[in-house]
Design a protein around this motif. Structure first.
Motif, short mmCIF file in Angstrom:
data_model
loop_
_atom_site.label_atom_id
_atom_site.label_comp_id
_atom_site.label_asym_id
_atom_site.label_seq_id
_atom_site.Cartn_x
_atom_site.Cartn_y
_atom_site.Cartn_z
N CYS A 10 -6.30 24.92 7.17
CA CYS A 10 -5.97 25.72 6.03
C CYS A 10 -6.84 25.31 4.88
O CYS A 10 -7.53 24.33 4.96
N HIS A 276 -6.13 30.07 15.58
CA HIS A 276 -5.18 28.98 15.40
C HIS A 276 -4.93 28.18 16.68
O HIS A 276 -4.65 26.99 16.62
N TRP A 549 -3.17 29.11 5.47
CA TRP A 549 -3.73 29.05 6.83
C TRP A 549 -4.49 30.32 7.19
O TRP A 549 -4.29 30.91 8.24
#
Length: 551
Positions: A10, A276, A549
């Motif tokens: 992030c 992610h 993020w």
């Protein structure tokens, strides 16, 4: 089957996701020999895997390793269960006690912990992707930018925007320039500095400051939208070219098609689930596909400008033609923006110490201003990790890295003597604290590193720091504890969960913000913790921001 190690990040916080059956278990050593960090290859993924912890491993930490270095180890040592696989809710358990406590309470007076209430398990990824809201500033910027591009495409396709129809490739390149600007750390450092200088005055209304903070924090929405829009414009340009193929060459069509394929790969790699869950895949595809596409873009521009559809040949006189083309200057700007950070990459000596197996402290030469973040790498073409910087702005600065992934664990088990760094540090959300008069900074675990500089050097903002963690001295060492000591009780609040038990972090943040008279709350925690603190503060009418993020 358990998922492999994954890395995510992030703005201002880097973390690695490593789920396993027992998130608090000490990882067993593997068989392969660990390699020296000072000799790591520029392309380490081409080499065989190495062992992170040799037999002479680090001592057991006072707190068990978590899957995010900002997570809290809130349970007793003998309280482990399969339910602990998911992220612990920060909102549950004991509320902050009414009476005053010393900054570092004595472990001999540890309170009796209450039984753990039943918790609804939440996926960390669902918190990142969904629970931050469907109408965040990031997503609004994404929609607005994409809508404008779609309107332009529709007008061009229907003949109401002839300039765009004739210069569709230019619009694709313009979108690439815009997305590059939104991610240029050198440009953003200047933008953030200007925002603080212009808006960091007491008479500027708080809503103006918070709106600016939201905008600057969410520029990734424009970046993502421009990426998709560049693909759409290039598809449109390629369709028009194929319909009018008698006035172009096969070389131009082939090069444009390859560029389109590379842009599509970059967009797919940046899709949230891939980004992610497989961050290294995203980072390498994004980097190498982008570089290759940029090289081919130069070839595309030279081919299109030099091609003569009448003679069906290429002209050798390019100089005067190139400098008159907007595509040329846009591509020059993109190239410069991409090259700048790589011109500052250096391999520098570092001093790494590990107060425990939970974290390492990396020291560098040179002072750094408060709120600035930096990137380090064991091999610059492979991976970069962003960390908050701790500095008194004098002779040195340091980073606090939680040992939760292969790279950060190797800093503890096999400390390097040198690391690659980008000498131009970048500004993120913590830097915007300087825009406000009074701010509450909330951190959990190793996330405190982002805020320590505000206690060590004079800053324009008057800050109060709330830190919730476990085993301050045992896990982070005397040096970090001393940095948090010697401040007024109302300025530094440390809640050691090894002594005081699990807190209600959200309520603690709201209460501390009201006592401090904070204009804004900035939180650095795990996805769920950040969301809960931000929502609780906003519900109490206090502006609050946490990591989003977005990349």
């Amino acid at each position: 089957m358990q998922s492999p190690v994954r890395f995510s990040s992030c703005r201002g916080v880097a973390f690695e996701i490593k789920p396993h059956a027992d998130p608090f278990a000490i990882a067993s050593p593997t068989e392969n020999e660990s390699r020296s960090s000072s000799k790591r290859a520029w392309f380490p993924w081409l080499q065989s895997s190495s062992r992170v912890f040799p037999n002479s491993s680090i001592q057991r930490s006072m707190s068990r390793p978590s899957s995010h270095f900002c997570d809290l180890d809130l349970d007793d040592e003998d309280e482990t269960s399969d339910d602990d696989f998911e992220l612990e809710r920060l909102e549950e358990g004991k509320d902050e006690e009414k009476e005053e406590k010393p900054i570092f309470p004595s472990a001999s007076k540890r309170e009796q912990t209450v039984p753990k209430p039943a918790r609804k398990q939440e996926s960390r990824l669902s918190v990142i992707l969904l629970d931050q809201g469907l109408f965040t500033v990031y997503k609004r910027l994404f929609v607005v930018c994409l809508t404008l591009n779609i309107i332009g495409l529709v007008l061009a396709a229907t003949g109401h925007f002839p300039y765009a129809r004739n210069r569709a490739a230019l619009f694709s390149i313009a979108n690439i320039l815009a997305l590059t600007l939104c991610r240029s750390e050198a440009v953003l450092r200047v933008v953030f500095w200007l925002a603080v200088k212009v808006l960091g005055r007491s008479w500027i209304p708080i809503p103006v400051k918070t709106a600016t903070t939201s905008l600057l924090q969410s520029l990734g929405g424009i970046h993502s939208s421009c990426g998709i829009s560049s693909v759409a414009w290039l598809i449109y340009a390629l369709v028009l070219t194929l319909k009018n193929r008698e006035n172009t060459s096969i070389e131009i069509i082939v090069v444009a098609s390859i560029i389109l394929s590379l842009l599509c790969l970059s967009c797919l790699a940046a899709f949230p689930l891939v980004r992610h869950l497989h961050h290294n895949v995203f980072e390498r595809f994004h980097r190498f596909c982008g570089w290759t596409a940029l090289g081919l873009l130069w070839a595309f521009i030279i081919l299109t400008i030099s091609y003569d559809p009448i003679t069906k040949s290429y002209s050798k006189e390019l100089g005067s033609r190139l400098i008159r083309q907007q595509e040329f200057w846009f591509t020059v700007a993109i190239t410069i923006l991409i090259i700048i950070p790589w011109l500052t990459v250096r391999r520098v000596p570092v001093r790494v110490s590990a107060p425990s197996g939970h974290a390492s402290i990396i020291k560098f030469e040179g002072g750094v201003k408060a709120g600035i973040l930096g990137r380090i790498s064991p091999s610059p073409f492979s991976e970069w990790h962003a960390f908050g910087i701790i500095s008194d702005a004098k002779t040195e600065h340091m980073m606090l890295a939680g040992a939760v992934g292969d790279f950060t664990k190797s800093l503890v088990s096999n400390p390097p003597t040198h690391l690659w760094v980008r000498q131009v540090h970048f500004a993120g959300l913590p830097y915007l604290v300087n825009m406000y008069n009074r701010a509450l900074l909330v951190a959990t675990g190793s996330g405190i590193c982002v805020f320590l500089s505000f206690l060590l050097q004079p800053c324009s903002a008057d800050v109060c720091v709330l830190w919730v963690t476990k085993g301050v001295e045992q896990n982070f060492g005397k040096e970090i504890k001393e940095m948090m000591s010697g401040h007024p009780k109302d300025k530094v609040i440390v809640h050691d969960t090894a002594v005081l038990g699990r807190p209600n972090v959200s309520q603690m943040s709201v209460d501390a913000a009201k006592r401090w008279g904070a204009e804004v709350v900035i939180v650095t925690s795990n996805p769920e913790g950040s969301r809960d603190v931000v929502n609780a503060c906003k519900g109490a009418g206090i502006p609050a921001f946490g990591p989003i993020w977005d990349s």
